[in-house]
Design a protein around this motif. Structure first.
Motif, mmCIF file in Angstrom:
data_model
loop_
_atom_site.group_PDB
_atom_site.id
_atom_site.type_symbol
_atom_site.label_atom_id
_atom_site.label_comp_id
_atom_site.label_asym_id
_atom_site.label_seq_id
_atom_site.Cartn_x
_atom_site.Cartn_y
_atom_site.Cartn_z
ATOM 1 N N MET A 114 -1.198 -4.371 -0.603
ATOM 2 C CA MET A 114 -2.629 -4.250 -1.335
ATOM 3 C C MET A 114 -3.554 -4.780 -1.201
ATOM 4 N N LEU A 115 -4.906 -4.761 -1.719
ATOM 5 C CA LEU A 115 -6.048 -5.675 -1.124
ATOM 6 C C LEU A 115 -6.853 -4.993 -2.186
ATOM 7 N N ILE A 116 -7.221 -6.292 -2.752
ATOM 8 C CA ILE A 116 -8.133 -6.692 -4.258
ATOM 9 C C ILE A 116 -9.067 -7.615 -3.790
ATOM 10 N N THR A 117 -10.616 -6.943 -3.631
ATOM 11 C CA THR A 117 -11.179 -7.768 -3.928
ATOM 12 C C THR A 117 -12.285 -7.995 -4.777
ATOM 13 N N SER A 118 -13.473 -9.658 -4.593
ATOM 14 C CA SER A 118 -14.458 -10.018 -5.839
ATOM 15 C C SER A 118 -15.163 -10.688 -5.642
ATOM 16 N N TYR A 119 -16.519 -10.161 -5.992
ATOM 17 C CA TYR A 119 -18.059 -10.867 -5.636
ATOM 18 C C TYR A 119 -17.942 -11.506 -6.580
ATOM 19 N N ASN A 120 -18.276 -13.222 -7.637
ATOM 20 C CA ASN A 120 -19.263 -13.117 -8.419
ATOM 21 C C ASN A 120 -20.106 -14.173 -7.764
ATOM 22 N N THR A 135 -21.402 -11.624 7.372
ATOM 23 C CA THR A 135 -20.869 -10.753 7.758
ATOM 24 C C THR A 135 -20.771 -9.147 7.227
ATOM 25 N N LEU A 136 -20.847 -9.298 6.160
ATOM 26 C CA LEU A 136 -21.129 -7.688 5.311
ATOM 27 C C LEU A 136 -22.621 -7.538 5.225
ATOM 28 N N GLY A 137 -22.977 -8.151 5.431
ATOM 29 C CA GLY A 137 -24.536 -7.992 4.640
ATOM 30 C C GLY A 137 -24.934 -8.398 3.078
ATOM 31 N N ALA A 138 -25.455 -8.595 2.457
ATOM 32 C CA ALA A 138 -25.480 -8.648 0.665
ATOM 33 C C ALA A 138 -25.105 -7.870 0.082
ATOM 34 N N LEU A 139 -24.279 -8.551 -0.737
ATOM 35 C CA LEU A 139 -23.382 -7.681 -1.986
ATOM 36 C C LEU A 139 -23.736 -7.153 -2.840
ATOM 37 N N GLU A 140 -24.511 -6.461 -3.710
ATOM 38 C CA GLU A 140 -25.158 -5.935 -4.763
ATOM 39 C C GLU A 140 -24.120 -5.738 -6.037
ATOM 40 N N GLN A 195 -15.604 -6.548 -8.776
ATOM 41 C CA GLN A 195 -14.437 -6.106 -8.548
ATOM 42 C C GLN A 195 -15.617 -5.711 -6.855
ATOM 43 N N VAL A 196 -15.525 -5.628 -6.011
ATOM 44 C CA VAL A 196 -15.615 -5.178 -4.485
ATOM 45 C C VAL A 196 -14.688 -3.790 -4.230
ATOM 46 N N HIS A 197 -15.515 -2.558 -3.511
ATOM 47 C CA HIS A 197 -14.501 -1.484 -3.336
ATOM 48 C C HIS A 197 -15.214 -1.539 -1.503
ATOM 49 N N GLY A 199 -20.536 -18.677 -5.641
ATOM 50 C CA GLY A 199 -21.529 -18.334 -4.267
ATOM 51 C C GLY A 199 -21.096 -17.206 -3.732
ATOM 52 N N ASP A 200 -22.087 -17.827 -2.821
ATOM 53 C CA ASP A 200 -20.935 -16.069 -1.846
ATOM 54 C C ASP A 200 -19.792 -16.516 -0.679
ATOM 55 N N THR A 201 -19.064 -16.133 -1.882
ATOM 56 C CA THR A 201 -17.933 -15.923 -1.068
ATOM 57 C C THR A 201 -17.416 -15.049 -2.008
#
Length: 213
Positions: A1-7, A56-61, A65-67, A12-14
């Motif tokens: 399972m891999l669930i990722t999120s960004y807020n 590492t990933l560049g800007a996340l807009e 949840q991040v796919h 911050g940039d986490t």
């Protein structure tokens, strides 16, 4: 399972990566900009916090949840290896919100308001899902949040039990999916009988017009 999120507003940039449900006793290890959270008893990884992840990933807009793509997962695994962690992230692209068909809905043996459903999602075996929706019944088309789904409010669906009965997934409401103009009261979202085929990924774009103002 891999669930990722960004807020970024709150954290911050986490990037938060979740692999397994929380446990009571956890071990925290931080190597440079990566923190690993693991189960002290088993050693299994529960999740990671990737700080300054845009390096590492560049800007996340994204805010929520991040796919991730296969390339992004590979980049994160390379970062783990560089920080002396195991590269144990595995891409999961299976749809987590699908159309289901409630075959049966029987009384819960230890509750007067819960029902135990057998719900088809296009696989060989139906899911057993315990539901407290007041409109739950057999022979309806619904939306199922499978194990591993992240709800719009951040809740993650894990295997569990309700009053001692196993439940694998959640039959959700339009309100819980935050669909426009959905009734703000408990109750499963019952889809038209010909809306989509059982097992298909739920069409969120089409669902924007399910409820009229």
């Amino acid at each position: 399972m891999l669930i990722t999120s960004y807020n970024p507003t709150e954290l911050g940039d986490t990037l938060i990566a979740i692999l397994r449900p929380d446990t009571a006793d956890q071990k925290i290890e931080t190597h440079q900009n990566v923190t690993r959270i693991s189960d002290t008893a088993t050693g299994e990884t529960l999740g990671y916090n990737f700080f300054d992840v845009s390096k590492t990933l560049g800007a996340l807009e994204v805010n929520g949840q991040v796919h991730l793509t296969a390339t992004q997962v590979a980049q994160l695994n390379a970062l783990l290896t560089a920080n002396d962690f195991e590269a144990d992230l595995v891409l999961d692209t299976t749809p987590k919100f699908v159309v289901g068909y409630v075959e049966t809905a029987t009384d819960h043996p230890k509750s007067d308001h819960l029902l135990v459903t057998k719900t088809q999602i296009g696989t060989d075996q139906p899911l057993q899902i315990v539901s407290g929706s007041p409109n739950m019944q057999a022979d309806i088309l619904v939306v199922v949040a499978k194990v591993g789904a992240m709800m719009p409010d951040g809740l993650i669906i894990w295997p569990g039990e309700l009053r001692g009965v196993a439940s694998n997934g959640m039959i959700v409401s339009g309100r819980e999916l935050r669909l426009p103009n959905a009734p703000q009261r408990p109750g499963a979202l019952i889809l038209p009988a010909d809306y989509q085929k059982v097992g298909e990924p739920f069409d969120f774009e089409r669902a924007q017009t399910l409820f009229t103002a």
